[in-house]
Design an enzyme around this catalytic site. Sequence first.
Site, PDB file in Angstrom:
ATOM      1  N   THR A  25      -9.845  -9.800  18.419  1.00 18.09           N
ATOM      2  CA  THR A  25      -9.591 -10.020  19.716  1.00 18.09           C
ATOM      3  C   THR A  25      -9.345 -11.708  19.778  1.00 18.09           C
ATOM      4  OG1 THR A  25     -10.741  -8.382  20.639  1.00 18.09           O
ATOM      5  CG2 THR A  25     -10.543 -10.307  22.184  1.00 18.09           C
ATOM      6  N   VAL A  81     -11.580   1.687  27.591  1.00 21.92           N
ATOM      7  CA  VAL A  81     -11.196   0.221  28.145  1.00 21.92           C
ATOM      8  C   VAL A  81     -12.395  -0.584  27.943  1.00 21.92           C
ATOM      9  CG1 VAL A  81     -10.260  -1.555  29.888  1.00 21.92           C
ATOM     10  CG2 VAL A  81      -9.210   0.854  29.505  1.00 21.92           C
ATOM     11  N   GLY A  82     -12.281  -1.808  27.112  1.00 21.92           N
ATOM     12  CA  GLY A  82     -13.439  -2.743  26.939  1.00 21.92           C
ATOM     13  C   GLY A  82     -13.534  -3.722  27.898  1.00 21.92           C
ATOM     14  N   THR A  93     -18.639  -6.441  21.397  1.00 25.20           N
ATOM     15  CA  THR A  93     -18.794  -4.730  21.796  1.00 25.20           C
ATOM     16  C   THR A  93     -18.679  -4.988  23.425  1.00 25.20           C
ATOM     17  OG1 THR A  93     -20.047  -4.738  19.832  1.00 25.20           O
ATOM     18  CG2 THR A  93     -20.065  -2.801  21.181  1.00 25.20           C
ATOM     19  N   GLY A  94     -17.647  -4.614  24.014  1.00 31.41           N
ATOM     20  CA  GLY A  94     -17.157  -4.751  25.198  1.00 31.41           C
ATOM     21  C   GLY A  94     -18.136  -4.092  26.177  1.00 31.41           C
TER      22      GLY A  94
HETATM   23  N1  ASP Z   1     -14.348  -6.913  23.310  1.00 34.03           N
HETATM   24  C1  ASP Z   1     -13.392  -6.156  22.773  1.00 34.03           C
HETATM   25  C2  ASP Z   1     -13.521  -4.851  23.511  1.00 34.03           C
HETATM   26  O1  ASP Z   1     -14.507  -4.371  23.758  1.00 34.03           O
HETATM   27  C3  ASP Z   1     -13.350  -6.111  21.288  1.00 34.03           C
HETATM   28  C4  ASP Z   1     -13.534  -7.425  20.498  1.00 34.03           C
HETATM   29  O2  ASP Z   1     -13.730  -8.560  21.006  1.00 34.03           O
HETATM   30  O3  ASP Z   1     -13.581  -7.183  19.567  1.00 34.03           O
HETATM   31  O4  ASP Z   1     -12.436  -4.154  23.612  1.00 34.03           O
END
Ligand code: ASP
Length: 359
Positions: free
Chosen positions: A223, A252-253, A276-277
């Site tokens: 990301t 959706v994160g 981990t969103g």
């Molecule tokens: N935060 C992002 C999500 O959960 C993924 C990531 O940052 O690796 O969609």
Amino acid sequence: MYPGLRTSVMVAMLGVGCAAVAQNVLPTSGGSHRWAVVLHGGAGVIERRSMSAEMDAEYRAALKRSLQAAADVLEKGGSSMDAVETAIKLMEDDPLFNAGRGAVFTANGKNELDAAMMDGATMKAGAVAGVTRTRHPISLARAVMEKSPHVMLIGEGADRFAASVDLEQVPPSYFFTERRWQGLIRQLKKEGAPLPQRPQGAPPAPKGGMAEIEPPDTHKYGTVGVVALDRSGNIAAGTSTGGTQAKRWGRVGDSPIIGAGTYASNESCAVSATGTGEYFIRLTVARTICALVQYKGMKLQDAADEVVQTELKAIHGDGGVIAIAADGQMAWSFNTPGMYRGRVEEGKAIDVRIYADER
Ligand code: ASP
């Protein structure tokens, strides 16, 4: 409401002392501020032993390229919004990162992209989720903010809006990369889940697969996020992602959720998160960091550490953040073995890092 008054009212409501506020009345515009940028390219189990020298060098070069692009905008007096968008577009085009081209796949073999931008000067924001045809989701997030009355658009409607404001549309296979596809197949096999068809328009599968050139799941991260401070003293934040590998059911994160993965206000700070969103959403990580700065008078680094190293860890959330304040404070904090990251400020050299032990 006059910003200072709004702050006082909120502080009174929270029962926090006024001394803390005085420290945090930040300039909104005018004057000659020293510009600065902080950026991330994802956090996770990113370790030296699973990274080839070439990969390591490629990531550092890509981070530098984006920092330099943002720096060029700011050096010429451009806005923090322009710097953030410019740097993120480059990373969306770079298959190394899990954003735009190079995004991870959903369990049914699609790329569904999420992005958000927020302008600290106006506290206006724009976000999109589940986009499949717009080449630069970050520009679409900005267009939602600037050219629609809304804050968040999703799916097919978001792509239609993108086309209506002349943002470049591409076939979904544009986002395909072999590396991410193999990552998905490996994960689904491990889960014993059904394997989707290779997407229409994807190049033919390479003979012998990618196994020998790809380390295990190290690169499902990536990301991207940028926060910037411009010469007018305005800050902005942006985040763009393909989300988590093998996501299902329109998941959706945090990235496009204002206050969770992305937030900016000149009165406190600008933050972009990665990890981990689900955990970042529950803790409203980005806004919580800025609230600690705004109402408790905490230093930006301490606020970021409090949320990432203490609160996030306590609920087993993994990942990290980058942050900047209108007074020039910069911070990053992550609780994973690595986070692709970098920063540059006016008159100083670009600094890029990957592993946790690079201090
Ligand atoms: N935060 C992002 C999500 O959960 C993924 C990531 O940052 O690796 O969609």
